[in-house]
Design a protein around this motif. Structure first.
Motif, PDB file in Angstrom:
ATOM      1  N   GLU A  97    -119.141 -34.133  11.691  1.00 42.75           N
ATOM      2  CA  GLU A  97    -119.468 -32.759  11.319  1.00 42.75           C
ATOM      3  C   GLU A  97    -120.627 -32.748  10.337  1.00 42.75           C
ATOM      4  O   GLU A  97    -120.633 -33.511   9.372  1.00 42.75           O
ATOM      5  N   MET A  98    -121.591 -31.891  10.597  1.00 41.13           N
ATOM      6  CA  MET A  98    -122.744 -31.825   9.699  1.00 41.13           C
ATOM      7  C   MET A  98    -123.295 -30.408   9.643  1.00 41.13           C
ATOM      8  O   MET A  98    -123.040 -29.599  10.536  1.00 41.13           O
ATOM      9  N   LEU A  99    -124.026 -30.127   8.588  1.00 45.31           N
ATOM     10  CA  LEU A  99    -124.701 -28.846   8.447  1.00 45.31           C
ATOM     11  C   LEU A  99    -126.185 -29.050   8.702  1.00 45.31           C
ATOM     12  O   LEU A  99    -126.794 -29.977   8.160  1.00 45.31           O
ATOM     13  N   ILE A 100    -126.749 -28.162   9.537  1.00 46.31           N
ATOM     14  CA  ILE A 100    -128.168 -28.241   9.891  1.00 46.31           C
ATOM     15  C   ILE A 100    -128.813 -26.905   9.539  1.00 46.31           C
ATOM     16  O   ILE A 100    -128.412 -25.862  10.066  1.00 46.31           O
ATOM     17  N   PRO A 101    -129.805 -26.892   8.654  1.00 47.60           N
ATOM     18  CA  PRO A 101    -130.516 -25.642   8.406  1.00 47.60           C
ATOM     19  C   PRO A 101    -131.571 -25.413   9.484  1.00 47.60           C
ATOM     20  O   PRO A 101    -132.385 -26.292   9.761  1.00 47.60           O
ATOM     21  N   GLN A 102    -131.511 -24.253  10.113  1.00 44.36           N
ATOM     22  CA  GLN A 102    -132.513 -23.879  11.106  1.00 44.36           C
ATOM     23  C   GLN A 102    -133.244 -22.635  10.622  1.00 44.36           C
ATOM     24  O   GLN A 102    -132.830 -21.991   9.680  1.00 44.36           O
ATOM     25  N   MET A 103    -134.280 -22.276  11.353  1.00 45.96           N
ATOM     26  CA  MET A 103    -135.022 -21.049  11.024  1.00 45.96           C
ATOM     27  C   MET A 103    -134.081 -19.850  10.836  1.00 45.96           C
ATOM     28  O   MET A 103    -134.156 -19.159   9.828  1.00 45.96           O
ATOM     29  N   PRO A 104    -133.183 -19.551  11.797  1.00 43.87           N
ATOM     30  CA  PRO A 104    -132.399 -18.325  11.616  1.00 43.87           C
ATOM     31  C   PRO A 104    -131.047 -18.519  10.934  1.00 43.87           C
ATOM     32  O   PRO A 104    -130.408 -17.528  10.618  1.00 43.87           O
ATOM     33  N   GLU A 105    -130.566 -19.751  10.759  1.00 43.10           N
ATOM     34  CA  GLU A 105    -129.213 -19.866  10.210  1.00 43.10           C
ATOM     35  C   GLU A 105    -128.927 -21.268   9.702  1.00 43.10           C
ATOM     36  O   GLU A 105    -129.630 -22.232  10.049  1.00 43.10           O
ATOM     37  N   LEU A 106    -127.888 -21.366   8.911  1.00 42.51           N
ATOM     38  CA  LEU A 106    -127.313 -22.657   8.560  1.00 42.51           C
ATOM     39  C   LEU A 106    -126.185 -22.900   9.557  1.00 42.51           C
ATOM     40  O   LEU A 106    -125.278 -22.077   9.675  1.00 42.51           O
ATOM     41  N   THR A 107    -126.262 -24.000  10.279  1.00 37.09           N
ATOM     42  CA  THR A 107    -125.368 -24.225  11.409  1.00 37.09           C
ATOM     43  C   THR A 107    -124.458 -25.423  11.151  1.00 37.09           C
ATOM     44  O   THR A 107    -124.924 -26.481  10.730  1.00 37.09           O
ATOM     45  N   ARG A 108    -123.179 -25.212  11.423  1.00 39.45           N
ATOM     46  CA  ARG A 108    -122.231 -26.331  11.395  1.00 39.45           C
ATOM     47  C   ARG A 108    -122.215 -26.932  12.797  1.00 39.45           C
ATOM     48  O   ARG A 108    -121.941 -26.228  13.777  1.00 39.45           O
ATOM     49  N   VAL A 109    -122.537 -28.205  12.897  1.00 42.43           N
ATOM     50  CA  VAL A 109    -122.565 -28.893  14.179  1.00 42.43           C
ATOM     51  C   VAL A 109    -121.431 -29.908  14.149  1.00 42.43           C
ATOM     52  O   VAL A 109    -121.395 -30.780  13.286  1.00 42.43           O
ATOM     53  N   LYS A 110    -120.505 -29.775  15.090  1.00 42.82           N
ATOM     54  CA  LYS A 110    -119.266 -30.548  14.961  1.00 42.82           C
ATOM     55  C   LYS A 110    -118.805 -31.060  16.314  1.00 42.82           C
ATOM     56  O   LYS A 110    -118.913 -30.362  17.332  1.00 42.82           O
ATOM     57  N   ASP A 111    -118.318 -32.272  16.299  1.00 40.07           N
ATOM     58  CA  ASP A 111    -117.646 -32.839  17.470  1.00 40.07           C
ATOM     59  C   ASP A 111    -116.158 -32.573  17.295  1.00 40.07           C
ATOM     60  O   ASP A 111    -115.492 -33.237  16.502  1.00 40.07           O
ATOM     61  N   THR A 112    -115.630 -31.580  18.009  1.00 39.88           N
ATOM     62  CA  THR A 112    -114.228 -31.199  17.791  1.00 39.88           C
ATOM     63  C   THR A 112    -113.277 -31.969  18.692  1.00 39.88           C
ATOM     64  O   THR A 112    -112.073 -31.992  18.433  1.00 39.88           O
ATOM     65  N   ASP A 113    -113.782 -32.582  19.764  1.00 40.39           N
ATOM     66  CA  ASP A 113    -112.858 -33.266  20.685  1.00 40.39           C
ATOM     67  C   ASP A 113    -112.972 -34.787  20.609  1.00 40.39           C
ATOM     68  O   ASP A 113    -112.386 -35.503  21.416  1.00 40.39           O
ATOM     69  N   GLY A 114    -113.748 -35.279  19.660  1.00 41.01           N
ATOM     70  CA  GLY A 114    -113.774 -36.719  19.420  1.00 41.01           C
ATOM     71  C   GLY A 114    -114.459 -37.541  20.496  1.00 41.01           C
ATOM     72  O   GLY A 114    -114.269 -38.758  20.558  1.00 41.01           O
ATOM     73  N   ASP A 115    -115.293 -36.895  21.333  1.00 41.26           N
ATOM     74  CA  ASP A 115    -115.975 -37.686  22.366  1.00 41.26           C
ATOM     75  C   ASP A 115    -117.328 -38.216  21.894  1.00 41.26           C
ATOM     76  O   ASP A 115    -118.077 -38.793  22.677  1.00 41.26           O
ATOM     77  N   GLY A 116    -117.631 -38.003  20.627  1.00 45.07           N
ATOM     78  CA  GLY A 116    -118.871 -38.556  20.081  1.00 45.07           C
ATOM     79  C   GLY A 116    -120.060 -37.634  20.204  1.00 45.07           C
ATOM     80  O   GLY A 116    -121.145 -37.983  19.749  1.00 45.07           O
ATOM     81  N   ALA A 117    -119.864 -36.475  20.818  1.00 46.77           N
ATOM     82  CA  ALA A 117    -120.969 -35.524  20.955  1.00 46.77           C
ATOM     83  C   ALA A 117    -120.530 -34.166  20.430  1.00 46.77           C
ATOM     84  O   ALA A 117    -119.373 -33.765  20.588  1.00 46.77           O
TER      85      ALA A 117
END
Lengths: 501, 484
Positions: free
Chosen positions: A103-123
Motif C-alpha cells: 500500500e502506498m500513497l501517490i500524489p497526482q495532479m488531481p488527487e492524493l491516491t492510495r494505491v493498494k494490492d488488496t488481494d495479495g497477488d502482488g499488483a
C-alpha cells in the motif's frame, strides 16, 4: 595579518595546478563514490517521479506514465528483476509514500491516491482518492510533491505554482482567483504555492505559503520539515527552506489563499513589505555553478555506511549532472549553512529528481527525469560508496569573525596556513518579481588570520567584513590532505542570514 | 543572463519551468563557436518565437527601441538555449563520421536519436536522377523530410512552425504554397517511409529539412546536384556510440499513443480532451478565465491576453484496444463520452516518440478515432424519490478482473460503475451496483439516448428506467452503437 594580492592569471594558475594535481592523483587514487546505471525494462519510460524501498528491500519506482514498478536490487546493476505493481498511467505522479509493502500513497495532479494490492497477488487493484482538496487549473506546471508524514497521522504535500509558459482551462476544479492568476508563476486555484497538511480523512490544512516550484520536501531525523524551491520570479537563486507553520517563504502569489489577505493582490504589495513578511532560505544554492533546479532533499541516515557525511542533507539537481551536499548548523536558533557539490558529472545524468538510500546504507539511488529541458535525461542510477574516505570539507561553522572549516582528513598544514589557498567572496541575490538575480555587490573578503587545529582536521579562517544577509563563497582548489589528496569539491557557499551571536 | 526565455517545443512538461540557464551558461560559448552562429539563423529564431509566443509580441508592443534590442537578445538566448541543448546532446554523443556505401540513386537516411539532426547531412546526385530516400525515423521524436529549393528553406520552416497542431499533424507539417520537391509524411518515432522523386535538372545545393516545430532551425541537410559525369562524393553518416542510446528513452518501447487491450484495459489519468462540455454540463467544476499577460522583469501586467484552453481537469481515460475507449469524470462522477478507432495521442503532453517536448499552449491530449457516445446531458440517477444528486463524491476505482470499477457515493448510496465494450465497435455496457439503499433507483434518459439503450432489469416509464430494490445491487444498461 595577511592581505590578499591579486594579479591577473593567478587564480587560473592555481586552478591549473589543482587540475594537474588532480590528474596525477587520479592515476593512483580511486574515487570514493562511483555512479552505476540501472536499466529499467524497455516497456517502461524511465521518467522517475518517486522512489522508495519497501520492508523487503525492494525498490519501488513510480514513473510518469508507466505506472509503478518494483525491483529486486542486485549487486550487478544490470541484474535487477522487475515486476509491475501498477500498470496504469498516473497524472504526473511526483512522489511516493509507502504505508506497507502492499500500500502506498501517490500524489497526482488531481488527487492524493492510495494505491493498494488488496488481494495479495502482488499488483495494485485499489486506487482510492484520499484527498482532492486542492484545485486544478489545467496548467501543466502544478506539481504535488510528497507526501511526508507529519508524525501525527497527517501528510505534508508541497503544492507548486502554475507557470505562464502554459495556459489554464476554461473549466477548472476548485475556486478560481483572478488575482491569483496574475504573475509569472501563479496560483489561480487553491493552494498553489503552499505546503499543506492532508489529514487521513482527506481534509486540507494550509501550513506555509510563499513557494514557487517546491519540487522537494523531506523531514529531517530531528523532525524538521525542509523544502527546496527553484530559481525564478521572486527567487534570485534556488533556495532550501526550513519550513515552519504559518510562515511565508517569499513567492507572493500563494497569499491569495491566505485568509489574512482578504481581497488583496499580493503582487501589488511593495517588495519591502513582502521582504518583511518573508522567511529567508536556510541555504541558497547559487544558480549556474552550484545548482539550477533543486529537487528532493534527503538526509544521510546511514550512520557512516555511505561515507563521512552522516546527518547531512543531499539535494539532486534536475538541470545539472550533480547532487549537492548541505552542511547546516543552527545560528541564533535558526538554521543556516552551506552547499557544496557531492557528485558533479562523474557519470551522473541530469534530471536528478528523487533520492533514496538503499536499506544497507551503502548506496544512494537517484531517480531522474528532465520534464524536460531538451534531450530527455531520464532513468535510474545509484551512487555507491566504496569505503574509501573522500577528502572533502566536512562541516563549516560560523564564528564571530570567521568560520571553522573541518575536513574529512587532516589537512596539509602548509597549504591550509597559506592565505593564498583561500579565495573568499561575498555577495547577495536580489528579492523581487524579476526572474532570478545576478550576484549583487560581489566583493572579496580579506583573510585576517588562519589557524590550523593541532590534529589538522579543522581550520579557523578569520575574515574581515562579514555581514548578515549575504552569501560567503569559499574557493579552496589547492587544499589537500596531509597525504597529498586534493580536495574533491572546492567551492563552498555559506548562506549567512545572521552573524554568530 | 538572468531571465531565460522559453525555448518553444524543446521546453516540456512539469519541471520545464525549473531552470534552463545551466545549458546556456555552460554551453553558449562553445556552441556559438562550434556551430557557426549565423545572423540568418538568429533572424529565423526571432520569427519563430514571434509566431509561437504571442505573449512576447504583447511585450514587444510596448517596448521602446532599447527594449526591443533586449528582446532580440532574448531571442538570441532562446536560440542559443535550443542550440546549446542540442549541442550538449552531441557532446555527450561521441559521434563518429563514417563514409557510407552510395550508388548515387538511393540513400538510407536516419536521425541521431535524441538530437535534432539527420544522420546524413550532405549527399550528391546527378541531375534528373530517379532517386529513392529510405527515411527511417530511428529517433525519439516525430520527424519529416522535405526537399526544397535553394533559398526557400527558412520561409518553409517559418510557415510550418506557424501551423497549429491540428493543421500540422494533418498535413505532416507540409505548408502549402511553397516549392517542395519531395517529402515524407510526418513519421512517428520508429516509422519509416521510402520517398521516390526525380532530382532537379539544374545543378545547385538543395536544402532538406525536418519542418516539425522546433526542428527546422537546425535539422537540415544539403542535396547537391552536381554536373553529370563528375565524381560523386560518398556521403558520410554520423553514428552515435551505444552509451548515448542507453542514456536515453530511445531504448524503450514506449510511444505517445499507448493502448490497452480488451482483457486488460489501460487506465490513464491525464488532462482529457473536452469535446463540447460546458460548465453547466459539469457543475462540480468552476469557471476559469483568460488572464492579462505579465512581465516579471517589470513586475506588471502588459497588453495582451492569455486565453484559456479547453480540457477536462480531472477525468480518467480508459482504453480497451482500438475498438473502445471512454472518459469518466471523477468530479461529476459520470461517463462523459466514448469513442472508437484508437485512444489518445499524448504527444502534445508527453512529447513525440518516446518523449520530449510538451506543446506550450496546446497540450491537452488528442482523441484518436471517433466519438460514439457524447454524454453532454447527464443521465441522472435518483435514489428513491429524492431528486438526483448533483454533488456526488468520488471514492476511487477498483480493478475487478483487470477492468476498472468506479466508485462514488450519492445520498447515502454507494454506486459502483463498470463500463465494458459491447459486441460491436461503438456499443458498450454500463454495469451498475448500488449498495446501501433499500429503495428503487431511477435513471432518466433523454429522447435521443432512450432509443440507444436497453436494460437487463427494471421497468420503463417514458424516459425513466426504474430499477426495483431487488435489482439495484446489479443492473446493466446496454448501449447500441450509433450506427446500429
Amino acid at each position: 595579518m595577511f592581505r590578499r594580492v591579486h594579479f591577473i592569471g593567478k587564480k587560473y594558475w592555481i586552478a591549473g595546478a589543482a587540475c594537474l594535481a588532480a590528474l596525477s592523483w587520479g592515476s593512483i587514487a580511486e574515487p570514493a563514490y562511483r555512479v552505476e546505471e540501472i536499466p529499467l525494462p524497455p516497456q517502461v519510460a524511465p521518467e522517475v517521479g518517486g522512489l522508495a524501498f519497501n520492508s523487503k528491500g525492494e525498490l519501488v519506482v513510480v514513473t510518469r506514465r508507466s505506472g509503478i514498478l518494483i525491483g529486486s536490487p542486485n549487486e550487478d546493476p544490470n541484474n535487477f528483476s522487475w515486476r509491475v505493481f501498477a500498470n496504469t498511467s498516473f497524472h504526473n505522479a511526483t512522489g511516493v509514500l509507502l504505508l506497507s509493502d502492499d500500500e502506498m500513497l501517490i500524489p497526482q495532479m488531481p488527487e492524493l491516491t492510495r494505491v493498494k494490492d488488496t488481494d495479495g497477488d502482488g499488483a495494485a487493484d485499489w486506487y482510492e482518492c484520499v484527498s482532492k482538496a486542492w484545485g486544478v487549473s489545467g496548467n501543466y506546471h502544478e506539481t504535488n510533491g510528497g507526501p511526508v508524514p507529519d508524525g501525527e497521522g497527517n501528510w505534508f504535500v508541497a503544492i507548486g505554482t502554475a507557470s505562464h509558459n502554459g495556459p489554464t482551462f476554461d473549466i477548472v476544479r476548485g475556486e478560481y482567483s483572478k488575482i491569483g492568476r496574475r504573475g509569472r508563476n501563479f496560483s489561480a486555484v487553491a493552494y498553489k504555492g503552499w505546503v499543506v497538511k492532508i489529514t487521513p480523512e482527506g481534509n486540507l490544512i494550509p501550513w506555509a505559503s510563499g513557494f514557487r516550484a517546491n519540487n522537494g520536501i523531506a523531514m529531517s531525523p530531528e523532525g524538521d520539515l525542509w523544502v527546496t524551491d527553484n530559481q525564478g520570479d521572486w527567487r534570485g537563486t534556488s533556495p532550501v527552506f526550513h519550513v515552519e507553520e504559518g510562515n511565508f517563504y517569499g513567492h507572493p502569489s500563494s497569499l491569495v489563499w491566505d485568509p489574512s489577505f482578504p481581497g488583496e493582490d499580493p503582487l501589488e504589495y511593495c517588495v519591502e513589505k513582502l521582504e518583511e513578511l518573508r522567511t529567508r532560505a536556510a541555504v541558497l544554492l547559487p544558480q549556474g555553478f552550484m545548482c539550477n533546479s533543486p529537487a528532493e532533499p534527503i538526509f544521510d541516515t546511514t550512520e557512516g555506511k555511505f561515507g563521512p557525511f552522516a546527518g547531512q542533507m543531499f539535494v539532486g539537481d534536475i538541470a545539472g549532472q550533480r547532487i549537492l551536499r548541505l552542511m547546516i548548523e543552527k545560528v541564533g536558533g535558526k538554521y543556516q549553512g552551506a552547499c557544496v557539490q557531492f557528485v558533479d558529472g562523474e557519470g551522473l545524468r541530469g534530471g536528478n529528481n528523487r533520492l533514496v538510500f538503499a536499506p544497507d546504507g551503502k548506496s544512494l539511488y537517484v531517480g531522474q527525469t528532465y520534464r524536460g529541458w531538451g534531450r530527455p535525461e531520464e532513468g535510474l542510477q545509484r551512487i555507491v560508496f566504496d569505503g574509501k574516505n573522500p577528502f572533502e570539507m566536512h562541516e563549516i561553522h560560523l564564528q564571530k569573525e570567521g568560520f571553522v572549516l573541518s575536513f574529512t582528513e587532516p589537512v596539509d598544514k602548509a597549504v591550509a596556513m597559506n592565505p593564498e589557498s583561500y579565495d573568499v567572496q561575498s555577495y547577495y541575490y536580489n528579492y523581487g518579481p524579476q526572474y532570478g538575480s545576478s550576484q549583487m555587490d560581489k566583493i572579496d573578503l580579506e583573510i585576517a588570520q588562519i589557524a590550523v587545529a593541532a590534529d589538522g582536521q579543522s581550520v579557523f579562517v578569520k575574515l574581515k567584513g562579514l555581514e548578515a544577509k549575504r552569501l560567503v563563497e569559499f574557493n579552496i582548489p589547492s587544499m589537500k590532505s596531509v597525504s597529498g589528496e586534493p580536495i574533491a569539491h572546492s567551492k563552498i557557499c555559506y548562506t549567512l542570514n545572521q552573524l554568530a551571536p | 543572463m538572468r531571465d531565460c526565455p522559453p525555448v518553444g517545443r524543446i521546453s516540456s512538461t512539469p519541471f520545464d519551468d525549473l531552470n534552463p540557464c545551466f545549458h546556456i551558461n555552460t554551453a553558449l560559448g562553445s556552441v556559438l563557436g562550434s556551430l557557426g552562429w549565423k545572423h540568418s539563423l538568429l533572424g529565423l529564431q526571432f520569427q519563430w518565437m514571434a509566431l509561437n509566443f504571442p505573449k512576447i509580441i504583447g511585450i514587444v508592443g510596448i517596448m521602446t527601441p532599447i527594449k526591443y534590442s533586449h528582446f532580440i537578445r532574448w531571442s538570441c538566448a532562446g536560440a542559443a538555449a535550443l542550440v546549446a541543448v542540442i549541442s550538449l546532446q552531441l557532446l555527450h554523443g561521441q559521434e563518429n563520421e563514417n563514409p557510407t556505401a552510395y550508388d548515387g540513386k538511393s540513400l538510407e537516411l536516419g536521425v541521431i536519436p535524441g538530437a535534432l539532426k539527420f544522420d546524413v547531412s550532405y549527399f550528391e546526385t546527378y541531375p534528373g536522377t530517379d532517386f529513392t530516400i529510405n527515411f527511417n525515423n530511428n529517433g525519439l521524436m516525430a520527424h519529416n523530410w522535405l526537399l526544397t529549393l535553394p533559398g526557400r528553406v527558412d520561409d518553409l520552416v517559418t510557415a510550418a512552425m506557424a501551423m497549429d497542431a491540428q493543421e500540422g499533424q494533418q498535413s505532416g507539417y507540409l505548408p502549402g504554397g511553397f516549392p517542395v520537391l519531395a517529402h515524407s509524411k510526418l513519421l512517428q518515432a520508429g516509422e519509416s517511409q521510402s520517398v521516390e522523386f526525380k532530382t532537379p535538372s539544374a545543378t545547385g545545393s538543395y536544402p532538406y529539412v525536418c519542418t516539425f516545430p522546433g526542428h527546422g532551425l537546425v535539422m537540415r541537410g544539403i542535396l547537391k546536384v552536381v554536373p553529370s559525369g563528375s565524381e560523386l562524393k560518398s556521403p558520410t553518416r554520423t553514428q552515435v556510440s551505444s552509451q548515448v542510446a542507453r542514456r536515453s528513452l530511445e531504448m524503450t518501447d514506449v510511444t505517445p499513443t499507448p493502448l490497452g487491450t480488451k482483457e486488460a484495459p489501460l487506465v490513464i489519468r491525464t488532462f482529457m480532451p473536452n469535446p463540447g462540455f460546458t460548465l453547466s454540463d459539469l457543475p462540480q467544476y468552476q469557471a476559469g478565465f483568460p488572464a492579462n499577460r505579465y512581465n516579471p522583469s517589470i513586475g506588471k501586467d502588459v497588453p495582451g491576453t492569455v486565453k484559456t484552453i479547453s480540457g477536462i481537469p480531472a477525468a480518467v481515460g480508459v482504453n480497451f484496444g482500438s475498438d473502445f475507449s471512454y472518459c469518466w469524470d471523477t468530479e461529476n462522477c459520470r461517463l462523459l463520452y466514448t469513442w472508437t478507432g484508437g485512444f489518445l495521442n499524448m504527444e502534445v503532453y508527453w512529447g513525440g516518440g518516446a518523449g520530449g517536448g510538451r506543446k506550450s499552449f496546446d497540450y491537452v491530449p488528442r482523441l484518436i478515432g471517433e466519438i460514439t457516445y457524447l454524454g453532454i446531458q447527464p443521465i441522472p440517477i435518483s435514489i428513491g424519490s429524492d431528486a438526483p444528486d448533483l454533488r456526488p463524491k468520488y471514492v476511487g476505482y477498483r480493478m475487478v478482473d483487470s477492468v476498472p470499477q468506479f466508485i462514488y457515493t450519492s445520498k447515502g448510496a454507494h454506486i459502483m460503475e463498470t463500463i465494458l465494450p459491447g459486441s460491436v465497435p461503438g456499443a458498450f455496457i454500463q454495469k451498475f451496483m448500488v449498495h446501501g439503499v433499500q429503495c428503487p433507483v431511477t435513471l432518466t434518459f433523454s429522447e435521443a439516448t432512450r432509443s440507444r439503450v436497453s436494460s437487463n432489469h427494471g421497468t420503463w416509464h417514458g424516459l425513466d428506467l426504474i430499477i426495483s430494490p431487488a435489482n439495484v445491487s446489479g443492473f446493466e444498461i446496454h448501449w447500441k452503437s450509433p450506427t446500429q
